[in-house]
Design a protein around this motif. Structure first.
Motif, PDB file in Angstrom:
ATOM      1  N   LEU A 174      42.012  40.920  38.096  1.00  0.00           N
ATOM      2  CA  LEU A 174      42.407  40.330  39.369  1.00  0.00           C
ATOM      3  C   LEU A 174      43.924  40.164  39.430  1.00  0.00           C
ATOM      4  N   GLN A 175      44.495  40.352  40.609  1.00  0.00           N
ATOM      5  CA  GLN A 175      45.944  40.474  40.745  1.00  0.00           C
ATOM      6  C   GLN A 175      46.662  39.190  41.151  1.00  0.00           C
ATOM      7  N   GLU A 176      45.944  38.172  41.568  1.00  0.00           N
ATOM      8  CA  GLU A 176      46.640  37.009  42.122  1.00  0.00           C
ATOM      9  C   GLU A 176      47.413  36.219  41.077  1.00  0.00           C
ATOM     10  N   ASN A 177      48.519  35.621  41.512  1.00  0.00           N
ATOM     11  CA  ASN A 177      49.385  34.850  40.626  1.00  0.00           C
ATOM     12  C   ASN A 177      49.112  33.355  40.680  1.00  0.00           C
ATOM     13  N   GLN A 178      48.703  32.861  41.839  1.00  0.00           N
ATOM     14  CA  GLN A 178      48.397  31.442  41.985  1.00  0.00           C
ATOM     15  C   GLN A 178      46.971  31.225  41.501  1.00  0.00           C
ATOM     16  N   LEU A 179      46.856  30.757  40.270  1.00  0.00           N
ATOM     17  CA  LEU A 179      45.573  30.799  39.578  1.00  0.00           C
ATOM     18  C   LEU A 179      44.786  29.498  39.730  1.00  0.00           C
ATOM     19  N   PHE A 180      43.517  29.647  40.030  1.00  0.00           N
ATOM     20  CA  PHE A 180      42.537  28.561  39.926  1.00  0.00           C
ATOM     21  C   PHE A 180      41.382  29.141  39.112  1.00  0.00           C
ATOM     22  N   MET A 181      41.423  28.910  37.793  1.00  0.00           N
ATOM     23  CA  MET A 181      40.567  29.653  36.884  1.00  0.00           C
ATOM     24  C   MET A 181      39.084  29.363  37.059  1.00  0.00           C
ATOM     25  N   LYS A 182      38.727  28.132  37.398  1.00  0.00           N
ATOM     26  CA  LYS A 182      37.307  27.844  37.632  1.00  0.00           C
ATOM     27  C   LYS A 182      36.772  28.737  38.743  1.00  0.00           C
ATOM     28  N   GLY A 183      37.596  28.906  39.789  1.00  0.00           N
ATOM     29  CA  GLY A 183      37.181  29.755  40.901  1.00  0.00           C
ATOM     30  C   GLY A 183      37.122  31.213  40.510  1.00  0.00           C
ATOM     31  N   LEU A 184      38.132  31.706  39.801  1.00  0.00           N
ATOM     32  CA  LEU A 184      38.154  33.114  39.406  1.00  0.00           C
ATOM     33  C   LEU A 184      36.997  33.451  38.481  1.00  0.00           C
ATOM     34  N   MET A 185      36.721  32.558  37.533  1.00  0.00           N
ATOM     35  CA  MET A 185      35.641  32.826  36.584  1.00  0.00           C
ATOM     36  C   MET A 185      34.273  32.784  37.257  1.00  0.00           C
ATOM     37  N   SER A 186      34.172  32.049  38.355  1.00  0.00           N
ATOM     38  CA  SER A 186      32.915  32.013  39.108  1.00  0.00           C
ATOM     39  C   SER A 186      32.827  33.163  40.101  1.00  0.00           C
ATOM     40  N   TRP A 187      33.970  33.561  40.664  1.00  0.00           N
ATOM     41  CA  TRP A 187      33.994  34.577  41.712  1.00  0.00           C
ATOM     42  C   TRP A 187      33.453  35.918  41.232  1.00  0.00           C
ATOM     43  N   VAL A 188      33.683  36.285  39.964  1.00  0.00           N
ATOM     44  CA  VAL A 188      33.260  37.604  39.485  1.00  0.00           C
ATOM     45  C   VAL A 188      31.742  37.723  39.387  1.00  0.00           C
ATOM     46  N   GLY A 189      31.044  36.603  39.346  1.00  0.00           N
ATOM     47  CA  GLY A 189      29.587  36.660  39.362  1.00  0.00           C
ATOM     48  C   GLY A 189      28.960  36.948  38.006  1.00  0.00           C
ATOM     49  N   PHE A 190      28.016  37.908  37.961  1.00  0.00           N
ATOM     50  CA  PHE A 190      27.222  38.281  36.793  1.00  0.00           C
ATOM     51  C   PHE A 190      26.094  37.262  36.554  1.00  0.00           C
ATOM     52  N   GLU A 191      25.211  37.640  35.643  1.00  0.00           N
ATOM     53  CA  GLU A 191      24.055  36.801  35.320  1.00  0.00           C
ATOM     54  C   GLU A 191      24.526  35.515  34.647  1.00  0.00           C
ATOM     55  N   THR A 192      24.250  34.400  35.309  1.00  0.00           N
ATOM     56  CA  THR A 192      24.789  33.115  34.859  1.00  0.00           C
ATOM     57  C   THR A 192      23.675  32.107  34.623  1.00  0.00           C
ATOM     58  N   THR A 193      23.815  31.349  33.542  1.00  0.00           N
ATOM     59  CA  THR A 193      22.891  30.253  33.265  1.00  0.00           C
ATOM     60  C   THR A 193      23.702  29.039  32.836  1.00  0.00           C
ATOM     61  N   VAL A 194      23.025  27.886  32.744  1.00  0.00           N
ATOM     62  CA  VAL A 194      23.702  26.618  32.479  1.00  0.00           C
ATOM     63  C   VAL A 194      23.032  25.896  31.321  1.00  0.00           C
ATOM     64  N   VAL A 195      23.840  25.305  30.448  1.00  0.00           N
ATOM     65  CA  VAL A 195      23.318  24.388  29.424  1.00  0.00           C
ATOM     66  C   VAL A 195      23.993  23.042  29.634  1.00  0.00           C
ATOM     67  N   ASN A 196      23.260  21.970  29.453  1.00  0.00           N
ATOM     68  CA  ASN A 196      23.772  20.622  29.680  1.00  0.00           C
ATOM     69  C   ASN A 196      24.184  19.970  28.360  1.00  0.00           C
ATOM     70  N   TYR A 197      25.165  19.096  28.436  1.00  0.00           N
ATOM     71  CA  TYR A 197      25.590  18.368  27.244  1.00  0.00           C
ATOM     72  C   TYR A 197      26.266  17.059  27.651  1.00  0.00           C
ATOM     73  N   SER A 198      26.331  16.138  26.706  1.00  0.00           N
ATOM     74  CA  SER A 198      27.046  14.882  26.912  1.00  0.00           C
ATOM     75  C   SER A 198      28.414  15.007  26.250  1.00  0.00           C
ATOM     76  N   ARG A 199      29.439  14.782  27.016  1.00  0.00           N
ATOM     77  CA  ARG A 199      30.799  14.997  26.498  1.00  0.00           C
ATOM     78  C   ARG A 199      31.270  13.774  25.728  1.00  0.00           C
ATOM     79  N   PRO A 200      31.667  13.955  24.467  1.00  0.00           N
ATOM     80  CA  PRO A 200      32.190  12.821  23.693  1.00  0.00           C
ATOM     81  C   PRO A 200      33.599  12.453  24.130  1.00  0.00           C
ATOM     82  N   GLY A 201      34.088  11.328  23.624  1.00  0.00           N
ATOM     83  CA  GLY A 201      35.456  10.914  23.916  1.00  0.00           C
ATOM     84  C   GLY A 201      36.458  11.746  23.142  1.00  0.00           C
ATOM     85  N   ARG A 202      37.699  11.694  23.561  1.00  0.00           N
ATOM     86  CA  ARG A 202      38.775  12.435  22.904  1.00  0.00           C
ATOM     87  C   ARG A 202      39.019  11.845  21.527  1.00  0.00           C
TER      88      ARG A 202
END
Length: 314
Positions: A174-202
């Motif tokens: 992709l050629q754009e310079n103003q990046l929003f990576m969550k959007g770009l990584m979702s925009w390309v599509g492909f077979e997608t699945t989700v796993v859930n988790y509880s995020r620990p503290g830093r």
């Protein structure tokens, strides 16, 4: 044996890198038993502390570690894109260095990948480790974005995900310079699945994201994948024009047939301030899009690499 590249953008993370890499080494030992091997690609986003020195020390001792050092701070989105461009292997997994993205979840991701998924998203089951303001703002960002944009983002999903080589190849093309990576990584599509988790503290250090940066990222996300904010002002302007026409017609009729009383100062000022404010908001929205178009037209590089640290090339 399939190769996994873990991409880790870092900025002033001298307190976290050693802890992260020691955890990675333990994870990699368990990973070998499942027929995979992993390496880490750090992307230093112009750190001002000892982060580059620590990375250099790690890489002299370990062959499964590399780093890109930026010439200055270009932002996490650029660092993540650079990591994807330079990553080697069959599978890529962006992670945060603070260990809030748990290595143990990668085994679940690999299971989903082996069942046919090209992208495996890590979704937070809850946001209890966040502040009330951050939870509220995140919730409304996803709702607003998914209402306004044809690109639907999975709620409570960050950059932590597994992607195959063919997915990453499409993203970096992709050629754009103003990046929003969550959007770009979702925009390309492909077979997608989700796993859930509880995020620990830093575990170490402090987050480098403040509310201003998060606000700017949210604005960039919405303006990158939706033109609805521009269209809204067309509809809103048409509605106001219609109301104004009816009101003007009423004034003419009153003047011709019934006489007319002088309007009060307060009502006149309210109308002026209201329409002035509306016009300024509309100009601001237009300016956001025009500014991003202007920056895209310059075609500057997304980032500049000062040097690479790779033991194989020493």
């Amino acid at each position: 044996m399939k190769q996994i590249c873990i991409i880790v953008p870092v900025y002033n993370e001298e307190l976290s890198i050693d802890t992260f890499f020691n955890t990675f080494l333990k994870f990699n030992e368990a990973l070998v038993n499942k027929g995979y091997s992993a390496s880490v690609l750090f992307v230093d986003d112009g750190s001002k502390d000892k982060t580059p020195t620590i990375l250099n020390h790690l890489i002299t001792e370990h062959t499964n570690c590399k780093a890109l050092i930026f010439s200055r701070n270009f932002g996490k989105e650029a660092a993540l894109f650079a990591g994807l461009e330079h990553a080697e292997g069959d599978l890529m997994i962006p992670m945060d260095v603070d260990l809030q993205d748990p290595f143990e979840l990668i085994f679940e991701m690999l299971t989903a990948y082996e069942k046919g998924a090209d992208v495996v998203l890590a979704r937070r089951a809850n946001r209890e480790t966040d502040t009330v303001v951050k939870r509220f703002s995140a919730q409304w960002f996803y709702r607003l974005n998914n209402k306004m944009s044809t690109l639907k983002l999975e709620e409570n999903v960050g950059d932590f995900r597994l992607m195959t080589r063919k997915v990453v190849n499409e993203i970096v093309s992709l050629q754009e310079n103003q990046l929003f990576m969550k959007g770009l990584m979702s925009w390309v599509g492909f077979e997608t699945t989700v796993v859930n988790y509880s995020r620990p503290g830093r575990t170490e250090g402090k987050t480098k994201f403040n509310y201003i940066k998060l606000w700017n990222l949210a604005v960039q996300g919405i303006t990158s994948f939706s033109t609805l904010p521009l269209k809204v002002w067309t509809y809103f302007g048409s509605f106001i024009a219609f109301i104004s026409f009816l009101y003007g017609l009423k004034i003419i009729i009153e003047k011709l047939f019934f006489g007319i009383n002088a309007s009060g100062y307060a009502s006149l000022m309210v109308a002026i301030l209201f329409f002035g404010g509306v016009q300024l908001i509309g100009i601001g929205v237009l300016g956001e899009y025009l500014g991003r178009t202007y920056l895209e037209s310059k075609r500057r590089p997304r980032y500049i690499i000062k040097h690479k640290i790779d033991k194989k090339h020493e």
